[in-house]
Design an enzyme around this catalytic site. Structure first.
Site, mmCIF file in Angstrom:
data_model
loop_
_atom_site.group_PDB
_atom_site.id
_atom_site.type_symbol
_atom_site.label_atom_id
_atom_site.label_comp_id
_atom_site.label_asym_id
_atom_site.label_seq_id
_atom_site.Cartn_x
_atom_site.Cartn_y
_atom_site.Cartn_z
ATOM 1 N N TYR A 67 64.587 41.294 22.102
ATOM 2 C CA TYR A 67 63.758 41.990 23.084
ATOM 3 C C TYR A 67 62.650 42.796 22.406
ATOM 4 O O TYR A 67 61.514 42.813 22.863
ATOM 5 C CB TYR A 67 64.599 42.911 23.983
ATOM 6 N N PHE A 119 32.649 35.487 31.376
ATOM 7 C CA PHE A 119 33.454 34.442 32.013
ATOM 8 C C PHE A 119 33.957 34.990 33.354
ATOM 9 O O PHE A 119 34.067 36.197 33.525
ATOM 10 C CB PHE A 119 34.620 34.045 31.088
ATOM 11 N N ASP A 120 34.267 34.089 34.322
ATOM 12 C CA ASP A 120 34.677 34.516 35.687
ATOM 13 C C ASP A 120 35.717 35.618 35.711
ATOM 14 O O ASP A 120 35.599 36.585 36.452
ATOM 15 C CB ASP A 120 35.388 33.447 36.522
ATOM 16 N N ASP A 210 34.810 38.332 23.256
ATOM 17 C CA ASP A 210 35.712 37.491 24.033
ATOM 18 C C ASP A 210 35.842 36.238 23.178
ATOM 19 O O ASP A 210 34.955 35.384 23.156
ATOM 20 C CB ASP A 210 35.112 37.195 25.412
ATOM 21 N N ALA A 212 37.843 33.582 22.876
ATOM 22 C CA ALA A 212 38.643 32.407 23.269
ATOM 23 C C ALA A 212 38.345 31.183 22.398
ATOM 24 O O ALA A 212 39.253 30.437 22.045
ATOM 25 C CB ALA A 212 38.400 32.083 24.743
ATOM 26 N N LYS A 253 43.020 28.567 24.259
ATOM 27 C CA LYS A 253 41.943 27.714 23.756
ATOM 28 C C LYS A 253 42.125 27.560 22.237
ATOM 29 O O LYS A 253 42.835 26.695 21.785
ATOM 30 C CB LYS A 253 40.571 28.331 24.081
ATOM 31 N N HIS A 445 35.969 28.167 45.305
ATOM 32 C CA HIS A 445 35.992 26.791 44.791
ATOM 33 C C HIS A 445 37.406 26.285 44.525
ATOM 34 O O HIS A 445 37.650 25.093 44.544
ATOM 35 C CB HIS A 445 35.126 26.673 43.538
HETATM 36 N N1 F0G Z 1 37.326 34.126 28.465
HETATM 37 C C1 F0G Z 1 36.793 32.888 28.414
HETATM 38 C C2 F0G Z 1 35.507 32.676 27.672
HETATM 39 C C3 F0G Z 1 37.435 31.821 29.054
HETATM 40 O O1 F0G Z 1 36.886 30.603 29.007
HETATM 41 C C4 F0G Z 1 38.654 32.059 29.742
HETATM 42 C C5 F0G Z 1 39.354 30.977 30.437
HETATM 43 C C6 F0G Z 1 39.170 33.374 29.754
HETATM 44 C C7 F0G Z 1 38.475 34.372 29.101
HETATM 45 C C8 F0G Z 1 40.435 33.722 30.477
HETATM 46 O O2 F0G Z 1 41.537 33.280 29.756
HETATM 47 O O3 F0G Z 1 42.620 31.585 31.230
HETATM 48 O O4 F0G Z 1 43.834 32.633 29.309
HETATM 49 O O5 F0G Z 1 43.339 33.948 31.334
HETATM 50 N N2 F0G Z 1 38.844 29.853 30.667
HETATM 51 C C9 F0G Z 1 39.503 28.691 31.258
HETATM 52 C C10 F0G Z 1 38.483 27.602 31.489
HETATM 53 C C11 F0G Z 1 40.337 28.973 32.466
HETATM 54 O O6 F0G Z 1 38.861 26.570 32.062
HETATM 55 O O7 F0G Z 1 37.337 27.733 31.065
HETATM 56 P P1 F0G Z 1 42.902 32.836 30.450
#
Ligand code: F0G
Length: 453
Positions: A67, A119-120, A210, A212, A253, A445
């Protein structure tokens, strides 16, 4: 060529046209709602969809599921600290969890976050903290056809103007997304990162990454930035992290795992506060919502992802697909990145107006013709209508993203995509648009229902 061979395989669905027509009608022309086993080639996302290596599976077996204070955590922490240089590493179950932990601790309502492009989920987490998310992409990013190598850069002049203007003191953090997913997967140059970091220091604003796709960004730097040509991607990545005050990372990623993420921080006071929220909402500080085996697989993936042979093949595969797409007569957002190829649906289907979603039309057609699933990044994603359903805002471009899972598909799968697109392009005039019959108030979407216009 691929610097690996295939040891374990998984069958993919081979369907008939009739089955695909029925499936698409059942999901109201929104491929997000298809069952994955109705899809032959799934290019919806490169996130959490990669193939694990034998070495990752092997370290996973040795995962320590205690844990608290597991061996896995210390191995993960040591690897991430070596790569990034940050003083504190907090694991989280995925990227957006890391964003939520960071932003709900660092930001105060009324603040501003500036980025090359959010990113979204990053934008959503900034907004949930009561703040405004401002994008300042470089001017070259607006020209989809230009082959400029670093279209992911932030606009330094605009950033300087912003930081020096009346709203400047409200900027709580500058986030550099590497590579710039919202901006077509384009990389950020080290020159741009150095200058942004220097400017942020001058204005007393922290700069975060960020990260990723940090390894893909580092690779493209070694390929296109003269001063870095002789460097290894690993050393470029190490330098990039050390320019920042912290990072958020989706390990789904560039750690090539199915689940995971982390926050990296130098500010120990901020780290303390983040840790409290982490413990309350994700899990204890040494697992953050992940299993011990996940932490070990992330550490191993982070070592594999900067291997030059792996990155060279990833670039080559993306280029191979981009060549097939162009040969089919379909334009792409140039230059092709590493994690995705973005199709210019607006140009292929000029007879479909934005409010009938050319990107969605192409994405449905890819499924009907070839069992291929891809994401619309156009007016279904970014557009808006008034209460009566009249369009009031459309996206600047009507795109479809073919995201490339890591180590999953081969050149013959890419040939199938090229052949499918060639058939679609030949009869582009006959492709119809769609209209929305039901939608949710945010992130429409994902679950919108449509029907042929
Ligand atoms: N930042 C970037 C640049 C991303 O592309 C993503 C996710 C995230 C943050 C969020 O990370 O999914 O682990 O919570 N991108 C995916 C995509 C979902 O399809 O581009 P997560």
């Amino acid at each position: 060529m691929e610097p690996y061979r295939i040891k374990v395989v998984e069958p993919i669905a081979i369907t008939t046209r009739e089955q695909r027509e029925a499936a698409l009608e059942r999901v109201h022309y929104n491929p997000f709602d298809l069952r994955a086993d109705e899809v032959t080639i799934d290019l919806l996302s490169d996130s959490g969809t990669g193939a694990l290596s034998a070495a990752q599976l092997s370290v996973g077996m040795d995962g320590d599921e205690s844990y608290a204070g597991s061996r896995s955590f210390y191995r993960f922490e040591e690897t991430v600290k070596e790569l990034t240089g940050f003083a504190r590493i907090l694991p989280a179950h995925q990227g957006r969890a890391a964003e939520r932990i960071l932003f709900s601790t660092l930001l105060q309502a009324g603040g501003i976050v500036v980025s090359n492009t959010h990113f979204d989920t990053t934008r959503a987490n900034v907004m949930l903290a009561g703040c405004q998310a401002v994008d300042l992409p470089c001017p070259e990013a607006k020209n989809l056809d230009s082959h400029e190598p670093f279209k992911g850069n932030i606009d330094l002049e605009a950033l300087e103007r912003y930081l020096g203007a009346t709203d400047g003191p409200k900027v709580a953090v500058v986030v550099m997304t590497i590579t710039n997913n919202g901006g077509g997967g384009q990389p950020v140059s080290m020159e741009n990162l150095h200058k942004t970091s220097e400017m942020c220091r001058r204005y007393g604003v922290p700069m975060f990454l960020d990260a990723a796709r940090f390894a893909e960004n580092a690779w493209l730097v070694t390929r296109h930035e003269a001063a870095y040509r002789d460097r290894t991607p690993r050393s470029v990545a190490e330098e990039a992290f050390r320019l920042a005050d912290g990072c958020v990372m989706s390990a789904k990623k560039d750690a090539i795992v199915h689940m995971g993420g982390f926050v990296g921080l130098n500010d120990l006071e901020l780290a303390e506060k983040c840790e409290q929220l982490l413990i309350a909402t994700e899990g204890f500080a040494t697992y953050g919502g992940l299993a011990g085996r996940d932490l070990d697989m992330i550490a191993q993936g982070l070592r594999e992802v900067t291997e030059p042979a792996y990155l060279a093949e990833r670039e080559d595969a993306a280029r191979y697909l981009a060549d097939r797409v162009r040969a089919a007569g379909v334009d792409i957002l140039e230059p092709a990145g590493l994690h995705a190829v973005y199709l210019n649906a607006g140009r292929l289907l000029p007879h479909i107006p934005a409010h009938e979603f050319p990107g969605q039309a192409l994405s449905c057609q890819l499924y009907l013709e070839g069992g291929i699933r891809a994401a619309e990044l156009g007016s279904l994603y970014l557009g808006e209508e008034d209460e009566a359903g009249n369009p009031i805002k459309s996206a600047p471009y009507e795109l479809v993203r073919l995201a490339l899972p890591r180590r999953v598909y081969t050149r013959s799968h890419y040939d199938h995509i090229g052949e499918t697109l060639a058939r679609i392009a030949k009869n582009a005039d006959s492709v119809r648009g769609y209209r929305i019959v039901e939608q949710s108030p945010i992130l429409r979407h994902f679950r919108a229902k449509l029907q042929p216009a």
